[in-house]
Design a protein around this motif. Structure first.
Motif, PDB file in Angstrom:
ATOM      1  N   TRP A 522     -13.951  47.209  35.026  1.00 45.72           N
ATOM      2  CA  TRP A 522     -13.135  47.071  36.240  1.00 45.72           C
ATOM      3  C   TRP A 522     -13.026  45.594  36.630  1.00 45.72           C
ATOM      4  O   TRP A 522     -11.946  45.118  37.020  1.00 45.72           O
ATOM      5  CB  TRP A 522     -13.763  47.891  37.373  1.00 45.72           C
ATOM      6  N   GLN A 523     -14.139  44.864  36.512  1.00 49.03           N
ATOM      7  CA  GLN A 523     -14.112  43.434  36.808  1.00 49.03           C
ATOM      8  C   GLN A 523     -13.162  42.712  35.849  1.00 49.03           C
ATOM      9  O   GLN A 523     -12.374  41.846  36.258  1.00 49.03           O
ATOM     10  CB  GLN A 523     -15.523  42.831  36.676  1.00 49.03           C
ATOM     11  N   PHE A 524     -13.235  43.083  34.578  1.00 50.07           N
ATOM     12  CA  PHE A 524     -12.384  42.450  33.564  1.00 50.07           C
ATOM     13  C   PHE A 524     -10.902  42.695  33.861  1.00 50.07           C
ATOM     14  O   PHE A 524     -10.084  41.770  33.851  1.00 50.07           O
ATOM     15  CB  PHE A 524     -12.760  42.985  32.177  1.00 50.07           C
ATOM     16  N   VAL A 525     -10.558  43.938  34.143  1.00 50.68           N
ATOM     17  CA  VAL A 525      -9.158  44.291  34.420  1.00 50.68           C
ATOM     18  C   VAL A 525      -8.658  43.539  35.657  1.00 50.68           C
ATOM     19  O   VAL A 525      -7.552  42.976  35.665  1.00 50.68           O
ATOM     20  CB  VAL A 525      -9.001  45.820  34.604  1.00 50.68           C
ATOM     21  N   GLY A 526      -9.472  43.492  36.706  1.00 49.72           N
ATOM     22  CA  GLY A 526      -9.089  42.763  37.915  1.00 49.72           C
ATOM     23  C   GLY A 526      -8.864  41.285  37.640  1.00 49.72           C
ATOM     24  O   GLY A 526      -7.915  40.675  38.155  1.00 49.72           O
ATOM     25  N   ALA A 527      -9.729  40.703  36.811  1.00 44.82           N
ATOM     26  CA  ALA A 527      -9.604  39.278  36.480  1.00 44.82           C
ATOM     27  C   ALA A 527      -8.298  39.002  35.735  1.00 44.82           C
ATOM     28  O   ALA A 527      -7.606  38.012  36.015  1.00 44.82           O
ATOM     29  CB  ALA A 527     -10.799  38.821  35.652  1.00 44.82           C
ATOM     30  N   VAL A 528      -7.961  39.861  34.788  1.00 45.62           N
ATOM     31  CA  VAL A 528      -6.708  39.669  34.031  1.00 45.62           C
ATOM     32  C   VAL A 528      -5.503  39.791  34.955  1.00 45.62           C
ATOM     33  O   VAL A 528      -4.558  38.998  34.883  1.00 45.62           O
ATOM     34  CB  VAL A 528      -6.620  40.679  32.864  1.00 45.62           C
ATOM     35  N   LYS A 529      -5.540  40.764  35.864  1.00 46.77           N
ATOM     36  CA  LYS A 529      -4.433  40.921  36.818  1.00 46.77           C
ATOM     37  C   LYS A 529      -4.301  39.678  37.713  1.00 46.77           C
ATOM     38  O   LYS A 529      -3.197  39.185  37.969  1.00 46.77           O
ATOM     39  CB  LYS A 529      -4.656  42.160  37.692  1.00 46.77           C
ATOM     40  N   GLY A 530      -5.429  39.178  38.185  1.00 46.41           N
ATOM     41  CA  GLY A 530      -5.401  37.985  39.032  1.00 46.41           C
ATOM     42  C   GLY A 530      -4.892  36.767  38.290  1.00 46.41           C
ATOM     43  O   GLY A 530      -4.118  35.963  38.832  1.00 46.41           O
ATOM     44  N   MET A 531      -5.324  36.614  37.038  1.00 41.30           N
ATOM     45  CA  MET A 531      -4.876  35.485  36.231  1.00 41.30           C
ATOM     46  C   MET A 531      -3.363  35.531  36.028  1.00 41.30           C
ATOM     47  O   MET A 531      -2.672  34.511  36.136  1.00 41.30           O
ATOM     48  CB  MET A 531      -5.585  35.510  34.875  1.00 41.30           C
ATOM     49  N   SER A 532      -2.850  36.721  35.744  1.00 38.86           N
ATOM     50  CA  SER A 532      -1.404  36.870  35.547  1.00 38.86           C
ATOM     51  C   SER A 532      -0.633  36.426  36.783  1.00 38.86           C
ATOM     52  O   SER A 532       0.335  35.669  36.693  1.00 38.86           O
ATOM     53  CB  SER A 532      -1.053  38.325  35.219  1.00 38.86           C
ATOM     54  N   LYS A 533      -1.068  36.896  37.952  1.00 38.38           N
ATOM     55  CA  LYS A 533      -0.368  36.553  39.202  1.00 38.38           C
ATOM     56  C   LYS A 533      -0.333  35.042  39.419  1.00 38.38           C
ATOM     57  O   LYS A 533       0.713  34.465  39.732  1.00 38.38           O
ATOM     58  CB  LYS A 533      -1.086  37.208  40.394  1.00 38.38           C
ATOM     59  N   ALA A 534      -1.482  34.412  39.288  1.00 38.88           N
ATOM     60  CA  ALA A 534      -1.560  32.974  39.567  1.00 38.88           C
ATOM     61  C   ALA A 534      -0.814  32.161  38.510  1.00 38.88           C
ATOM     62  O   ALA A 534      -0.116  31.191  38.842  1.00 38.88           O
ATOM     63  CB  ALA A 534      -3.021  32.534  39.655  1.00 38.88           C
ATOM     64  N   CYS A 535      -0.926  32.541  37.245  1.00 40.89           N
ATOM     65  CA  CYS A 535      -0.249  31.785  36.179  1.00 40.89           C
ATOM     66  C   CYS A 535       1.266  31.888  36.318  1.00 40.89           C
ATOM     67  O   CYS A 535       1.987  30.922  36.047  1.00 40.89           O
ATOM     68  CB  CYS A 535      -0.697  32.275  34.806  1.00 40.89           C
ATOM     69  N   LEU A 536       1.754  33.042  36.726  1.00 40.44           N
ATOM     70  CA  LEU A 536       3.190  33.182  36.956  1.00 40.44           C
ATOM     71  C   LEU A 536       3.635  32.280  38.101  1.00 40.44           C
ATOM     72  O   LEU A 536       4.689  31.642  38.036  1.00 40.44           O
ATOM     73  CB  LEU A 536       3.538  34.644  37.261  1.00 40.44           C
ATOM     74  N   LYS A 537       2.818  32.197  39.151  1.00 43.26           N
ATOM     75  CA  LYS A 537       3.172  31.367  40.309  1.00 43.26           C
ATOM     76  C   LYS A 537       3.212  29.889  39.942  1.00 43.26           C
ATOM     77  O   LYS A 537       4.120  29.153  40.350  1.00 43.26           O
ATOM     78  CB  LYS A 537       2.171  31.597  41.448  1.00 43.26           C
TER      79      LYS A 537
END
Length: 746
Positions: A522-537
């Motif tokens: 769950w931590q891993f999945v959350g981290a990937v989702k967060g990384m995607s959001k910030a990298c897109l921004k």
């Protein structure tokens, strides 16, 4: 095909780290039972370390597109970004956590060697290194031993190899007591169009192994990195490789020469899983096969089994495929550099790998089925939110006592300045040669991210630089994986912008516990989702990286989820480089960004107040992005003369670090609802700047729609807050510069 040994069973497969269903899949792929060599091949290639079988489904969701990307993410030895003027930067980060936990010196040294090979196999000459390190409680003798070994390993290898270590990060927490994290980053420069590829094609083209001889070090290292650390891990010391930086220096020069020879088809570093990894990945990418004669591989020990030769992770080796007819040229180059260069096989059109030893076929496997993105398994692991997540959200700051008076304020200031997560890392970086190559532009002009001058033999000095940083606060990510990872990306970008650069792209090193634990996943999945959001921004695509699971033990449990972000930026004119250091007595200090009093996950709350359970600190991605754009504009227009981001320790520590850098002080005033939250809180999206001309600065920022709070003046004396002397400059300097060294050497 001959099978002279008894065929392995499912029990053998399990001992090699394979699941029973994976053993069945291997039999289905081969249409028969595998022999031991073949099973060993699948065991390393399908290990988490090589196949990313428990992470690839989520890694595919990361943003990987940019008009500056010159290599597909994850498909080459390293990422490649166009930096203008006909040049590209190759960069990557990778972990060497498990080896460093057992044998810190060689574990760290070979991590440095491996990441640099990834860069120069792209055709780039490495120009700078960073590292991101995590250790346990520094009062433990074991932690001191690991820290000293890792730092010496990094320093000895990097210094001898001749590439400067220009920055990094160092954190301590008890969750890393058993599993230290050692993440190594390297960046290099090459001319666009001259990059090499990790591929193989052309029937009859010769296959060479070059560099060092092959020994028994590192056998099953990939499998070892794909399991938890236990009390029996010491028995796996042969899985730790041994490095030779002087051999690597020769290999660098020879590699760049053969890439420019015109005869090269493909080249790949032999890292995890050695020969079998390079032969299978290059063959699969080029949709060809290979016949390999293991008798031709130069070895250090006599009578090595075929599977030992195939799986060895001996360092400083490459697999090279060249155009037929170029043998004499290639062999001549390696002879000149006094390195092994042995033809061990040739390319076929079978899409299979045939390995021979002593005249017998000992393994026959399809290349495609071994590799990531091919036939290697891909799993959707179950995940669930851990109970602590909601508990952390219940944190109520009103239950925490504010700083009562000036005396307690002084006590907190001393605690933070001397804390190993904040105090100067000079004990570490003084063991590194940061000036070899004379490209480091940050040594005498400290910056939030490392600025490295770009110059090449062909183009000379271009008066521009790459700006590089590694960032992650594992405590934030543990508190909230999605927000914490957005913060890691944002802080990396903030450090680059504070240094005068423009963020371009990232590489990542995702350090987590056991993926079969649903809460870890769950931590891993959350981290990937967060990384995607910030990298897109930030428009910073992911060029590749590394996943390191199984960072946990029965004693300590999993480490904090630590998705280290290595970010590349560019500074077009070096005169726009911005220092973090206050410059002159009398300059005015401003805080840029929204003023938010927030204690959550701060070092003050965690280590001074002893409150471990709190959410991630205040963060708003849109506000962060707007603040960084405004700061970039202020730096370009010369409206500020220093810029330093607020991170660990909050506003007070940012002021102290900016003052200490040039042996200055400050006199600042501000109203606060809570003293501790205002001065020591770690709300994100904030930077302190110093300015010469208040009027010009305020006119400039008025058009940028970003909050700015005037704090006070730079002085040549003490740290004064609201009229009270908190520390003298001498006290602050001594605490900041000597505390880590004193702790380590105590």
């Amino acid at each position: 095909m001959e099978h002279t040994e008894s065929l392995p069973t499912v029990e053998t497969a399990k001992k090699l780290g394979l699941l029973p269903e994976e053993f069945d899949k291997i039999k289905s792929i081969l249409g028969r039972d595998p022999n031991f060599t073949e099973l060993s091949i699948f065991s390393v290639m399908w290990s988490e370390h090589c196949s990313y079988k428990n992470s690839i489904v989520w890694l595919k969701t990361l943003p990987k597109e940019s008009d500056k990307m010159l290599a597909k993410a994850g498909e080459e030895n390293a990422g490649l970004i166009d930096i203008g003027d006909g040049l590209a930067c190759s960069f990557k980060i990778e972990s060497h956590n498990h080896p460093s936990a057992l044998e810190p010196y060689q574990g760290a040294a070979t991590g440095v060697g491996g990441i640099n090979r990834d860069i120069f196999t792209m055709g780039a000459r490495p120009i700078a290194q960073l590292n991101s390190l995590r250790f346990g409680n520094l009062n433990l003798p074991k932690t001191k031993r690991l820290l000293k070994g890792v730092v010496k390993g990094i320093g000895d290898y990097g210094n001898a190899f001749g590439v400067p270590t220009v920055g990094g990060e160092l954190y301590f927490d008890e969750c890393y007591n058993t599993n230290p994290l050692v993440n190594a980053f390297s960046a290099g420069i090459l001319e666009v169009g001259k990059q090499a590829s990790a591929t193989s094609y052309g029937v009859g083209n010769p296959v060479y192994i070059v560099g060092s001889a092959t020994g028994k070090d590192g056998i099953h290292g990939a499998t070892f990195a794909s399991e938890d650390i236990t009390s029996k891990s010491e028995e796996k010391l042969p899985a730790v490789q041994v490095g030779d930086p002087f051999m690597e220096k020769l290999l660098l020069e020879a590699t760049l020469e053969i890439i420019n020879s015109g005869y090269l088809i493909g080249i790949q570093d032999m890292g995890a899983a050695g020969i079998i990894c390079s032969t299978s990945e290059m063959s699969a990418k080029g949709e060809h096969g290979m016949i390999i004669n293991l008798d031709e591989v130069p070895t250090r020990q006599e009578n090595m089994h075929g599977w030992e030769i195939l799986l060895s992770e001996s360092q400083e080796r490459m697999l090279v495929v060249i155009q037929k007819g170029g043998e004499e040229v290639i062999e001549g180059i390696f002879k000149k550099w006094d390195l092994h260069c042995k033809k061990i096989g040739e390319v076929t059109d079978t899409k299979r790998l045939h390995f021979y030893q002593h005249g017998k076929l000992i393994a026959d496997v399809p290349a495609h089925d071994l590799v990531l993105g091919g036939g290697a398994p891909q799993y959707h692991r179950e995940y669930k939110e851990p109970a602590y997540y909601q508990e952390f959200k219940k944190f109520d700051p009103s239950n925490v006592q504010d700083v009562k008076n000036t005396e307690e304020f002084k006590k907190v200031a001393k605690h933070l300045l001397s804390h190993p997560n904040i105090a100067s890392r000079n004990w570490v970086y003084e063991q590194y040669d940061s000036m070899v190559g004379t490209a480091n532009a940050s040594t005498n002009h400290p910056t939030d991210a490392a600025v490295v001058r770009i110059r090449t033999i062909e183009k000379g000095d271009l008066n521009k630089g790459i700006v590089i940083t590694v960032d992650c606060n594992g405590r934030y990510v543990n508190a909230d994986p999605e927000i914490g990872t957005q913060i890691a990306v944002s802080e990396a970008a903030r450090n680059i912008v504070c240094s005068g650069g423009e963020p371009l792209a990232i590489t990542n090193n995702l350090n987590f516990g056991n993926p079969y634990n649903p809460e870890v996943y769950w931590q891993f999945v959350g981290a990937v989702k967060g990384m995607s959001k910030a990298c897109l921004k930030f428009n910073t695509p992911v060029t590749g990286g590394n996943v390191s699971f199984y960072n946990q033990s029965s004693d300590d449990g999993p480490v904090f989820p630590t998705p280290t972000i290595g970010m590349l930026g560019l500074i077009e004119k070096l005169e726009n480089k911005m220092t973090l250091a206050f410059q002159n007595e009398g300059d005015t200090i401003y805080l840029i960004g929204k003023v938010v009093e927030d204690l959550a996950s701060s070092e003050y709350l965690y280590s001074y107040r002893g409150v471990k359970a709190s959410p991630a600190p205040y963060f708003d991605l849109e506000e962060e992005f707007a603040m960084q754009k405004a700061l970039a504009s202020l730096i370009q227009s010369k409206a500020v003369i220093s810029a330093h981001d607020l991170s660990d320790g909050g506003l007070y520590i940012a002021l102290a670090e900016a003052a200490i850098a040039n042996n200055l002080g400050f006199d600042v005033k501000a109203d606060a609802g809570r003293k501790d939250a205002f001065w020591f809180g770690e709300a994100q999206g904030r930077v302190i700047v110093s300015v010469k001309d208040e009027e010009a600065f305020e006119a400039a920022i008025a058009h940028l729609n970003v909050p700015a709070l005037k704090l006070g003046k730079v002085t040549n004396a003490d740290h004064i807050i609201n009229g009270e002397t908190i520390l003298t400059s001498a006290e602050a300097n001594d605490l900041y510069k000597n505390s880590l060294k004193n702790l380590i050497e105590a």
